[in-house]
Each structure stands twice: as C-alpha cells, then as structure tokens.
Write an enzyme that holds these catalytic residues in place. Structure first.
Site, mmCIF file in Angstrom:
data_model
loop_
_atom_site.group_PDB
_atom_site.id
_atom_site.type_symbol
_atom_site.label_atom_id
_atom_site.label_comp_id
_atom_site.label_asym_id
_atom_site.label_seq_id
_atom_site.Cartn_x
_atom_site.Cartn_y
_atom_site.Cartn_z
ATOM 1 C CE LYS A 33 33.985 42.978 -10.617
ATOM 2 N NZ LYS A 33 35.392 42.527 -10.550
ATOM 3 C CE1 TYR A 61 26.696 76.401 -9.373
ATOM 4 C CE2 TYR A 61 26.312 74.222 -10.306
ATOM 5 C CZ TYR A 61 26.016 75.211 -9.367
ATOM 6 O OH TYR A 61 25.039 74.986 -8.442
ATOM 7 C CG MET A 102 23.918 66.919 -7.674
ATOM 8 S SD MET A 102 23.456 67.287 -5.976
ATOM 9 C CE MET A 102 25.000 67.878 -5.298
ATOM 10 N NE ARG A 132 42.151 42.874 -7.505
ATOM 11 C CZ ARG A 132 41.219 42.980 -8.450
ATOM 12 N NH1 ARG A 132 40.807 44.166 -8.856
ATOM 13 N NH2 ARG A 132 40.690 41.901 -8.994
#
Ligand SMILES: *Cc1c(COP(=O)(O)O)cnc(C)c1O
Length: 368
Positions: A43, A262, A310, A140
């Site tokens: 998957k 940052y 990023m 689930r």
C-alpha cells in the site's frame, strides 16, 4: 539503474532503493513464518518505495499475494503483474464491483453491507473471490462482533462467493507483552474455526515476530520488507533498503556566537564550518530532526545545526575540510537507517518512508 522520470535527473537529492535487500527481507520473513505463506503489503506505493518495482522484485522471489489499501493502487499493480493475487484492504465502495472483477482483484469485505453487495454481484457474475475482515479488538476496519455473529449464522451468504481469506489485524503486536495480543488471537481463532473455507491471516510484520502460533495460514508483512524494525529497538536480521543523499549548496565559516537557521536555535560555541544541504521537510526529512540528527561524509559524522527548513538543512562540517558545494552527503544509509532516524525524529520507520517526497533522483539497485 533506472530513473523514474527525465526531470528528476536534475534533482539535488538521490534516493537509492535496493530491491535485492527487499527480496532478502522477504526471504527472512518466509523463514521466520515457515508454516505460513508470506504475502506482501505494498500500500501507499510500497511505503513510498514504488509499488510496481517492489511488487515485481517480490514476485521474482515467489511472492504470490499482495495487499494494497486502495482500489486505484491495486489496478496499477495489476497492469504490471497480470497473474498474482491482489487484495484491497480498504474494502469495497458501492458501484466498484465490476471494476474489481474487470481487473481480477480481491475485495477485503469489511462489513455485512459489503458482504451482501459482493454476494449480490456474484449471483449474476459468478463466484468471485473475496477476503473477509473481522475486527478482533482494534475497532478500525472489519466486521464488528455483532456482524460476525450474523455472518456465522448466515454462512450460506458465503456460498455465492469464493471466500479466500479471513483477515484480522493486531493493534499491539509491536508490544510483545501486551495482553491484547493473546485476546485478539483467541477471538480470531474462534471465528476462523467456524469459517474453515477461508485461509486465516492475522499477523503483519510485528505479529510475525510474536512467534509461530501467530502465523496461521498467511502473514502480511509491510514495513519489515522495507527494513523497518517491527518492534522498536529490537535487533533483527532485516536489511536496510534505502540510501538517501543530497548535495551541498554552500559552505561557510562562522564565528563563535553566530546563530544558524530559523529561530536561532543553534549558536556556535566555537568557530564552525557550516554546510547548507539541499534537503528539507518538503522532502520528508522531518522538522523534528532539527538539532537531533546527523549526516555522513566518507565516514565523518556531520551533526545537524538548528532547524530543518523546507528545502535545506545546515550541517557542522568542521570534521570534513574537503567538502565543497556539489558534493553529496548521506542522510540515510546502512549505518543511519530508517529505524535510527525514526527514533531521532520521534516517530516510526513507516512514517519516515511514506513521507519521502518526490524531488529525488530515484534509482533501483538489483544487486549488492
Ligand atoms: C498496513 C497493514 C499491514 C502491514 O503492516 P506492517 O506493520 O507494515 O507490516 C498488514 N495488514 C493490514 C490490515 C494493514 O493495514
């Protein structure tokens, strides 16, 4: 070596996927679960590594049964592999029956509605194979206990279709001592005894490591095929599968007291040589690795300085004076694998793999 598309030849990062290691891991899992058959869960594009090349490589070493999450994933794999069994874990939406038949796919029927829907379709289309999933304690997917009783009282419903597998899924298999494991096994065994036409399948990767009584007829590993340790911190014989590298964009010398990145979360305690590397959280190099992880260059360990951006990270390359722009460093390799990186990022290897982005030169190794 094959590239996925032309433009990725310009990508600054390289992802190398070792298909032989995936094949070796498949064989290891077959040995561990030698009384069962071993399927493969592919998957989410084989956990981000490429469903088609991975499925092909696994079929070469004898894997005959594959599981996807979505119908669309199964159709894609079917185009590449015309004869293997492909089952869709997420089940059957109303109106999809003919698509399943057209592509020869097995729906995992997860509630009585889906069972009746497939039975109705089979009454005119013929006895088509299906898997049935029961919920043995995870709440689930799968037939609830009430629905399971209904099914056991109405087993005639199954005569219209070819019931191939009975599935359930363990919630706590990565905690071997958790009492829920035994409870789910007992619940599942009681149900599977009453549906003898179906091959029983309970264990994913972690369940395989619980021991032989958990293996039943079919095991369904995913992450272990891709080198993920199914039980955290447990040494296994599984091989690392991926290598991730990216290029240096710039190198600079910074003085004592200079902040990096940052929010100025790293401040140089000594003069430091800093390299900026072309990978960031948009590539799946998680932001929680800020100030946590390291990279490698020719055996030198290069700590991450400050925040992951990023598209970039900063590394302390004081220990690698030869490094210059354009050079590649390793972000993941055999030593720093998905398990170690996951621990440093506070997550599981599954999330490291499925989070890998698309801005890579991807190549597949088929030996060594
Ligand atoms: C994802 C999944 C698997 C494979 O799980 P791993 O932990 O990756 O081995 C098996 N069965 C079901 C139902 C799943 O959803």
């Amino acid at each position: 070596m094959i590239f996925r598309d032309k433009m990725s030849a310009y990508a600054p990062s390289r992802l190398t996927i070792n298909l032989s290691a995936i094949q070796a891991n498949y064989r290891t899992l077959c040995d561990l679960a030698s009384s069962a058959r071993t399927a493969a869960v592919i998957k989410a594009d084989a956990y981000g590594l490429g469903a088609i090349p991975v499925a092909r490589a696994l079929s070469e070493v004898g894997c005959r049964t594959f599981f996807t999450a979505h119908l669309s994933e199964a159709i894609q794999v079917r185009e590449a592999l015309p004869v293997v069994e492909i089952a869709v874990l997420n089940g059957l939406f109303s109106g999809e029956e003919a698509t399943f038949r057209e592509h020869g796919l097995i729906p995992v029927l997860n509630d009585m509605g889906q069972l009746r829907q497939w039975a109705k379709f089979c009454r005119y289309a013929g006895r088509l194979e299906a898997a049935i999933q029961v919920d043995s304690g995870m709440a689930r997917l799968g037939l609830s206990p009430v629905e399971t009783d209904q099914l056991l009282a109405e087993t005639d419903l199954l005569k219209t279709m070819g019931p191939r597998y009975l599935l359930s899924h363990l919630a706590c298999a990565d905690e071997p001592d958790h009492p829920q494991n035994g409870k789910q096994l007992n619940t599942f065994q009681m149900i599977s005894k009453r549906l003898p036409l179906c091959s029983a399948s309970l264990s994913a990767s972690a369940g395989i490591f619980l021991g032989p009584e958990w293996h039943l007829a079919l095991v369904r590993p995913g992450i272990a095929l891709y080198g993920g340790a199914p039980v955290p911190d447990q040494a296994t014989r599984l091989k690392p599968v991926i290598k991730l590298q990216s290029r240096i964009l710039q190198v600079r010398e910074i003085p004592v007291g200079q902040a990096v990145g940052y929010n100025a979360t790293f401040i140089a305690p000594t003069p430091t040589r800093v390299a900026t590397v072309a990978i960031g959280y948009a590539d799946g190099y998680l932001r929680t690795l800020s100030n946590q992880s390291h990279a490698f260059y020719q055996g030198n360990r290069l700590p991450i300085l400050g925040r992951v951006s990023m598209d970039m990270i900063s590394l302390d390359v004081s220990g690698a004076p030869d490094l210059e722009p354009g050079d590649y460093v390793d972000l993941m390799n055999d030593e720093l694998d998905i398990n170690r990186l996951a621990t440093m990022a506070g997550t599981i290897p599954n999330e490291i793999l499925t989070g890998l982005g698309t801005r890579f030169q991807r190549s597949y190794l088929t030996s060594g």
